[in-house]
Design a protein around this motif. Structure first.
Motif, PDB file in Angstrom:
ATOM      1  N   GLU A   7      40.312  28.407  59.497  1.00  0.00           N
ATOM      2  CA  GLU A   7      39.135  28.768  60.301  1.00  0.00           C
ATOM      3  C   GLU A   7      37.860  28.629  59.459  1.00  0.00           C
ATOM      4  N   LEU A  10      37.042  24.980  59.142  1.00  0.00           N
ATOM      5  CA  LEU A  10      36.483  24.488  60.405  1.00  0.00           C
ATOM      6  C   LEU A  10      35.023  24.914  60.547  1.00  0.00           C
ATOM      7  N   ASP A  11      34.754  26.163  60.132  1.00  0.00           N
ATOM      8  CA  ASP A  11      33.392  26.685  60.205  1.00  0.00           C
ATOM      9  C   ASP A  11      32.450  25.822  59.356  1.00  0.00           C
ATOM     10  N   HIS A  14      32.023  22.333  60.862  1.00  0.00           N
ATOM     11  CA  HIS A  14      31.676  22.304  62.284  1.00  0.00           C
ATOM     12  C   HIS A  14      30.516  21.351  62.643  1.00  0.00           C
ATOM     13  N   PHE A  18      31.092  18.135  64.923  1.00  0.00           N
ATOM     14  CA  PHE A  18      30.404  17.966  66.212  1.00  0.00           C
ATOM     15  C   PHE A  18      29.733  16.581  66.274  1.00  0.00           C
ATOM     16  N   GLU A  33      31.975  18.529  73.225  1.00  0.00           N
ATOM     17  CA  GLU A  33      32.303  19.956  73.084  1.00  0.00           C
ATOM     18  C   GLU A  33      33.742  20.218  73.536  1.00  0.00           C
ATOM     19  N   ASP A  34      34.133  19.580  74.618  1.00  0.00           N
ATOM     20  CA  ASP A  34      35.512  19.691  75.137  1.00  0.00           C
ATOM     21  C   ASP A  34      36.518  19.237  74.081  1.00  0.00           C
ATOM     22  N   LEU A  36      36.079  18.920  70.882  1.00  0.00           N
ATOM     23  CA  LEU A  36      36.043  19.771  69.698  1.00  0.00           C
ATOM     24  C   LEU A  36      36.866  21.041  69.927  1.00  0.00           C
ATOM     25  N   GLN A  37      36.720  21.633  71.103  1.00  0.00           N
ATOM     26  CA  GLN A  37      37.489  22.845  71.427  1.00  0.00           C
ATOM     27  C   GLN A  37      38.993  22.538  71.415  1.00  0.00           C
ATOM     28  N   ALA A  38      39.354  21.433  72.048  1.00  0.00           N
ATOM     29  CA  ALA A  38      40.782  21.052  72.092  1.00  0.00           C
ATOM     30  C   ALA A  38      41.302  20.773  70.680  1.00  0.00           C
ATOM     31  N   TYR A  40      40.147  22.091  67.812  1.00  0.00           N
ATOM     32  CA  TYR A  40      40.251  23.362  67.084  1.00  0.00           C
ATOM     33  C   TYR A  40      41.516  24.110  67.503  1.00  0.00           C
ATOM     34  N   LEU A  41      41.823  24.043  68.797  1.00  0.00           N
ATOM     35  CA  LEU A  41      43.044  24.702  69.280  1.00  0.00           C
ATOM     36  C   LEU A  41      44.275  24.084  68.632  1.00  0.00           C
ATOM     37  N   LEU A  44      44.410  25.280  64.986  1.00  0.00           N
ATOM     38  CA  LEU A  44      44.723  26.706  64.812  1.00  0.00           C
ATOM     39  C   LEU A  44      46.115  27.066  65.349  1.00  0.00           C
ATOM     40  N   ASP A  45      46.576  26.329  66.350  1.00  0.00           N
ATOM     41  CA  ASP A  45      47.926  26.590  66.902  1.00  0.00           C
ATOM     42  C   ASP A  45      49.027  25.937  66.068  1.00  0.00           C
ATOM     43  N   LEU A  71      41.950  12.732  75.588  1.00  0.00           N
ATOM     44  CA  LEU A  71      41.173  13.211  76.735  1.00  0.00           C
ATOM     45  C   LEU A  71      40.666  12.037  77.572  1.00  0.00           C
TER      46      LEU A  71
ATOM     47  N   ALA B  24      23.826  21.245  67.558  1.00  0.00           N
ATOM     48  CA  ALA B  24      25.257  21.586  67.616  1.00  0.00           C
ATOM     49  C   ALA B  24      25.465  23.011  68.124  1.00  0.00           C
ATOM     50  N   PRO B  25      26.487  23.230  68.949  1.00  0.00           N
ATOM     51  CA  PRO B  25      26.770  24.600  69.401  1.00  0.00           C
ATOM     52  C   PRO B  25      27.287  25.426  68.227  1.00  0.00           C
ATOM     53  N   PHE B  27      29.561  27.620  65.841  1.00  0.00           N
ATOM     54  CA  PHE B  27      31.010  27.528  65.613  1.00  0.00           C
ATOM     55  C   PHE B  27      31.757  28.637  66.343  1.00  0.00           C
ATOM     56  N   ARG B  28      31.228  29.866  66.254  1.00  0.00           N
ATOM     57  CA  ARG B  28      31.907  31.017  66.885  1.00  0.00           C
ATOM     58  C   ARG B  28      32.018  30.818  68.394  1.00  0.00           C
ATOM     59  N   THR B  30      32.062  27.952  70.009  1.00  0.00           N
ATOM     60  CA  THR B  30      33.043  26.880  70.273  1.00  0.00           C
ATOM     61  C   THR B  30      34.465  27.425  70.168  1.00  0.00           C
ATOM     62  N   LEU B  31      34.667  28.251  69.128  1.00  0.00           N
ATOM     63  CA  LEU B  31      35.999  28.828  68.914  1.00  0.00           C
ATOM     64  C   LEU B  31      36.373  29.771  70.054  1.00  0.00           C
ATOM     65  N   ALA B  33      35.246  29.669  73.119  1.00  0.00           N
ATOM     66  CA  ALA B  33      35.509  28.853  74.314  1.00  0.00           C
ATOM     67  C   ALA B  33      36.899  28.226  74.225  1.00  0.00           C
ATOM     68  N   ALA B  34      37.272  27.799  73.004  1.00  0.00           N
ATOM     69  CA  ALA B  34      38.595  27.184  72.814  1.00  0.00           C
ATOM     70  C   ALA B  34      39.688  28.203  73.084  1.00  0.00           C
ATOM     71  N   ARG B  37      40.058  28.955  76.671  1.00  0.00           N
ATOM     72  CA  ARG B  37      40.744  27.821  77.281  1.00  0.00           C
ATOM     73  C   ARG B  37      42.252  27.928  77.082  1.00  0.00           C
ATOM     74  N   ARG B  38      42.628  28.370  75.866  1.00  0.00           N
ATOM     75  CA  ARG B  38      44.061  28.516  75.569  1.00  0.00           C
ATOM     76  C   ARG B  38      44.683  29.563  76.486  1.00  0.00           C
TER      77      ARG B  38
END
Lengths: 168, 113
Positions: A7, A10-11, A14, A18, A33-34, A36-38, A40-41, A44-45, A71, B24-25, B27-28, B30-31, B33-34, B37-38
């Motif tokens: 984490e 990633l921070d 970031h 992006f 953004e979509d 990036l979120q996917a 990060y998941l 982290l998973d 995507l 850029a958005p 980091f927190r 984005t995390l 939101a991720a 989503r999960r």
């Protein structure tokens, strides 16, 4: 690598991640953004694992690139489904807001980049924007060093030519 | 990696990077939101699986109903086993037909001595 350490990495990465996601999504901010979120998941998973063969930065960029491609494929399939009209899918073009806030110089650069083939655009972004070596760019783009070098040289020449031309 | 004469290109890309960094958005955010989503993903996946199962069940029922109307004629069905040929005898038609005077029904196999 522990989840906390991941984490933290990633921070730190970031803003760069992006920028890379934005480049992979041809300037489409929502899609970036979509993605990036996917990504990060996945990280982290544990669905994307760091094997230590490259730097963390190179690995995360690869995950982002792979996720964007995934995507994009899903969006292409969704466009053919009868319910596609219910959910707006990204068209892979820069969104109006992102383009509006750009300065003239950078707008010309993004417009010129948009006309280049995807691989050339990716390698140029990784080398000039992210300050990676061509070898690292090759790892991220998933191509051989020779291919990356060719994309770099051809892309650079094409970009110079486009930027020298008078704007319409 | 960039050469000295690539300085101009590098400068333009750096300007682009500065712009992107400010836009850029966080980091927190984005995390968060991720993660949101999960949390939503298993429910969406379950809904998708349920919809797929419903479609499959519908197709199966439709096929069954369509087949129900078609009669199966048992008289035309004949089971033929792979070893049927072992029961075939040479000139076995002699056993099934009535011989007639003046008509030869036996065909001799010329290969046999």
């Amino acid at each position: 690598m522990s989840p906390e350490a991941l984490e933290q990495e990633l921070d730190q990465l970031h803003p760069a991640a992006f920028g890379w996601a934005l480049a992979c999504c041809s300037g489409d901010r929502a899609a970036a953004e979509d993605a990036l979120q996917a990504s990060y998941l996945k990280v982290l998973d544990g669905r994307a694992r760091f094997d230590g063969r490259a730097s963390v930065r190179t690995w995360i960029f690869s995950v982002v690139r792979y996720t964007v491609a995934e995507l994009r494929r899903r969006a292409a399939v969704r466009r053919w489904l009868p319910l596609a009209a219910l959910g707006a899918t990204s068209d892979g073009r820069p969104d109006a807001v992102t383009e509006l806030v750009r300065a003239d110089g950078t707008r010309r650069l993004t417009e010129a980049l948009a006309t280049l083939p995807r691989r050339q655009r990716e390698v140029l972004h990784l080398v000039f924007y992210q300050d990676l070596t061509i070898a690292e760019a090759a790892l991220v783009a998933g191509v051989s060093l020779g291919t990356a070098r060719t994309h770099y040289e051809r892309g650079k020449a094409a970009l110079r030519k486009l930027l020298k031309e008078e704007p319409e | 990696m960039t050469e000295r004469n690539d300085h101009d290109l590098g400068e333009q890309f750096r300007a682009l990077r500065r712009e992107d960094t400010t836009a850029a958005p966080a980091f927190r955010a984005t995390l968060a939101a991720a993660r949101a989503r999960r949390a939503a993903t298993p429910r969406r996946r379950a809904l998708g699986l349920a919809a797929a199962a419903l479609v499959l069940a519908g197709v199966a029922v439709a096929l069954l109903l369509a087949r129900r109307g078609v009669p199966i004629d048992l008289a035309t069905v004949r089971l033929k086993t792979p070893t049927d040929f072992l029961l075939a005898l040479p000139n076995e038609e002699l056993l099934r037909t009535v011989p007639e005077l003046g008509r030869v029904t036996i065909t001799l196999d010329r290969r046999t001595p």
